[in-house]
Design a protein around this motif. Structure first.
Motif, mmCIF file in Angstrom:
data_model
loop_
_atom_site.group_PDB
_atom_site.id
_atom_site.type_symbol
_atom_site.label_atom_id
_atom_site.label_comp_id
_atom_site.label_asym_id
_atom_site.label_seq_id
_atom_site.Cartn_x
_atom_site.Cartn_y
_atom_site.Cartn_z
ATOM 1 N N ASP A 1 -2.739 0.475 12.656
ATOM 2 C CA ASP A 1 -3.097 1.741 13.307
ATOM 3 C C ASP A 1 -1.883 2.424 13.922
ATOM 4 O O ASP A 1 -1.861 3.651 14.053
ATOM 5 N N GLY B 1 -0.608 1.953 5.974
ATOM 6 C CA GLY B 1 -1.849 1.523 5.354
ATOM 7 C C GLY B 1 -2.362 0.192 5.862
ATOM 8 O O GLY B 1 -3.472 -0.227 5.512
ATOM 9 N N LEU B 2 -1.547 -0.483 6.703
ATOM 10 C CA LEU B 2 -1.907 -1.820 7.168
ATOM 11 C C LEU B 2 -2.172 -1.892 8.670
ATOM 12 O O LEU B 2 -2.729 -2.887 9.144
ATOM 13 N N LYS C 1 5.277 3.576 4.493
ATOM 14 C CA LYS C 1 3.945 3.942 3.997
ATOM 15 C C LYS C 1 3.047 2.719 3.876
ATOM 16 O O LYS C 1 1.838 2.801 4.134
ATOM 17 N N PRO D 1 0.841 -1.199 0.000
ATOM 18 C CA PRO D 1 0.000 0.000 0.000
ATOM 19 C C PRO D 1 0.876 1.250 0.000
ATOM 20 O O PRO D 1 2.009 1.244 0.465
ATOM 21 N N GLY E 1 0.224 4.131 1.575
ATOM 22 C CA GLY E 1 -0.063 5.041 2.677
ATOM 23 C C GLY E 1 -1.368 4.703 3.356
ATOM 24 O O GLY E 1 -2.107 3.804 2.936
ATOM 25 N N GLY E 2 -1.652 5.421 4.438
ATOM 26 C CA GLY E 2 -2.876 5.192 5.187
ATOM 27 C C GLY E 2 -2.940 6.116 6.386
ATOM 28 O O GLY E 2 -2.173 7.074 6.495
ATOM 29 N N ASP E 3 -3.837 5.816 7.302
ATOM 30 C CA ASP E 3 -4.094 6.694 8.440
ATOM 31 C C ASP E 3 -3.406 6.261 9.728
ATOM 32 O O ASP E 3 -3.706 6.785 10.803
ATOM 33 N N GLY E 4 -2.503 5.290 9.648
ATOM 34 C CA GLY E 4 -1.820 4.847 10.856
ATOM 35 C C GLY E 4 -0.985 5.951 11.488
ATOM 36 O O GLY E 4 -0.588 6.913 10.822
#
Length: 549
Positions: A288, A285-286, A281, A44, A46-49
């Motif tokens: 928290d 995305g994987l 990143k 992934p 990116g994400g909100d972790g």
């Protein structure tokens, strides 16, 4: 006493597909490398972790345990119910066979399979070494066959690399034996972790960005001073082919089955000291909570994590952990290694000046901080209380951790503190603006982070920086190369020295990576082995590796 290797070899290695499933990944999302290792096929972007940095005081022979704390904290976050993953760097063979040993943690806060990770792993370092040296070979070949790019052999800056400590290769001569063997010139080797190709792999966003950065490498100059790109000698495509698998992050596990992404391995004293942007990143995305480390003390790894990696990748860390041990603080307080077992509150208090400065520096980036005291059995209650008192004045909590002996359960208090800190709004900012002149950036790091007085440039350094600014490289961040043992360039100046003179002996342009390296003092980009290297004690007995630490 049970060794780290013995603990790791007794562990139950879970199938890597099971570890991947804990991150929501399927068999189609990974490329297995045997039972306990895999690469992410499509990481992934990116994400909100929430990103948590683990850094430390200036390292000493007494040990600090930064990787051990990174692993223990990630296990502890899972222990308290959080979805967490660790992001680490790959070990270099140089320290494994030299003094430091491997880089998979220790005690019951380790990453496995320990032997594989510390030795050949998935072959990433070999690929990076090969890609770097392919460019070296093609550069010399280009000159041999007519030199269409007009490269001045006396202005070649691209050296060769090897993932081993070997002082005899620091300065070499190539092309001996007549014209058929190329142009005779002076050059040398760096250790692979100092390679610009390593930095490029660690800072690239994806495979396309990797290829573009390889093309931007400057290998030397023409007689008129104009710089020569790697793409002018036709190397980037083949280099990218060698790195096609190496650019994918590696998935492994802790002793407790916590997922860990290990990818890239630059040293923080001679390079930027952080794992890859792609792995970080992907982790964000994987999971928290993403716990990562930056090499050596906060003056090196953390500063570069903030000013190079976060700046270039658009990352904003939510919290930071500064690791310290009572033993190491005693050494910074002037106590020799052989006397560390005895209680000495005065030495702890004196040495804590080093910890306080690192905490101040990290807080200066606007990142909330907690101190992790990595406990040793000889630590006394009075000594531990002294550490807590020294950082309390900064509004920072010091938390006692026992993850080395107890795994994740020994660091749950740290995990809860990190969760609380990460819930606060981030006020992260970098140390200096992009448009600041390159020399001013060097001075800013030296004065603000190291507390240097005079910054002295060797002949030609400032002129070279000015030339690079005119060529369009003014906006690049600075990657300081400095001894890890001191805030100064003198490894014997422990504690928190200030007002010293910092010599800048050389600068190197890493245009593909996107930074300028400033070498201070006598720091070497190719280490040597000690009188009795760890390699003397490593062996294979009845098919099992022994002596690896």
């Amino acid at each position: 006493m049970t060794t780290d290797l013995a603990i790791a070899q007794r562990a139950t290695l879970r199938p890597i597909g099971e570890i991947a499933a804990r991150l929501g990944l399927t068999d189609d999302d990974i490329i297995p490398y045997g039972r306990g290792k895999a690469k992410l096929a499509n990481p992934p972007s990116g994400g909100d972790g929430k990103l948590i940095l683990v850094t430390a005081i200036s390292p000493t022979p007494a040990g600090e345990g930064k990787t051990t704390t990174t692993v223990g904290l990630t296990d502890a976050l899972r222990e308290v119910g959080a979805n967490a993953v660790a992001c680490l760097r790959e070990p270099s063979l140089g320290p494994c066979f030299g003094v430091k040993g491997g880089a998979t943690g220790g005690g019951y806060a380790q990453v496995i399979p320990m032997e594989d990770i510390n030795l050949h792993f998935t072959g990433d370092f070999h690929a990076i070494t090969s890609a770097h040296n392919l460019l070296s070979a093609m550069l010399d070949n280009h000159i041999h066959w007519g030199n269409a790019a007009g490269i001045d052999p006396g202005r070649i800056t691209w050296r060769r690399v090897l993932d081993m400590n070997d002082r005899a290769l620091r300065n070499t001569v190539v092309g001996l034996g007549g014209r058929a063997n190329g142009v005779t010139r002076e050059t040398g080797f760096d250790i692979t972790v100092a390679s610009e190709v390593m930095a490029i792999l660690c800072l690239a966003r994806d495979k396309a960005d990797l290829h573009a950065r390889l093309s931007e490498i400057r290998v030397g100059a023409r007689a008129d001073g104009s710089l020569v790109k790697a793409e002018e000698i036709g190397a980037p495509g083949a280099m990218a082919a060698l790195l096609n698998d190496a650019v994918l992050p590696n998935l492994v596990q802790t002793l407790e089955g916590t997922p860990v992404l290990i990818h890239g391995g630059p040293f923080a004293n001679i390079a930027h000291g952080c794992n890859s942007v792609i792995a970080t990143k992907a982790a964000l995305g994987l999971a928290d909570y993403v716990v990562t480390e930056a090499g050596f003390g906060a003056d090196l790894g953390a500063e570069k994590f903030f000013d190079i990696k976060c700046r270039k990748a658009g990352l904003a860390p939510s919290a930071a952990v500064v690791v310290a041990t009572v033993r190491a603080l005693k050494m910074h307080g002037g106590i020799p290694r052989g006397e560390l077992q005895a209680e000495n509150v005065a030495a702890v208090k004196a040495g804590a000046a080093n910890l306080v400065r690192h905490v101040e520096n990290v807080k200066g980036f606007g990142v909330p901080v907690v101190v992790a005291i990595n406990r040793f059995t000889a630590d006394t209650e009075a000594e531990l209380a002294t550490v807590a008192e020294c950082v309390e004045a900064l509004g920072v909590e010091a938390i006692l951790c026992e993850h080395w002996a107890k795994g994740g359960k020994g660091a749950t208090a740290l995990a809860e503190a990190v969760i609380a800190l990460a819930a606060e709004p981030s006020e992260f900012s970098v140390l200096y603006p992009d448009r600041m002149p390159l020399w001013d950036k060097i001075e800013t790091v030296a004065r603000s982070i190291y507390r240097a007085g005079e910054i002295v440039a060797a002949p030609g350094v400032r002129e070279r920086l000015s030339q690079w600014e005119e060529a369009g490289f003014r906006d690049l961040p600075i990657c300081m190369a400095k001894t890890q043992s001191s805030f100064s360039a003198d490894p014997t100046k422990l504690g928190a020295p200030k007002g010293f003179s910092l010599p800048i002996r050389e600068v190197r342009l890493s245009a593909g990576a996107g930074f300028v390296v400033a070498l201070t003092g006598e720091v070497m980009t190719m280490p040597g082995l000690p009188r009795h290297p760890a390699a003397e004690h490593i062996d294979v007995v009845d098919g099992r590796i022994t002596g690896l630490s």
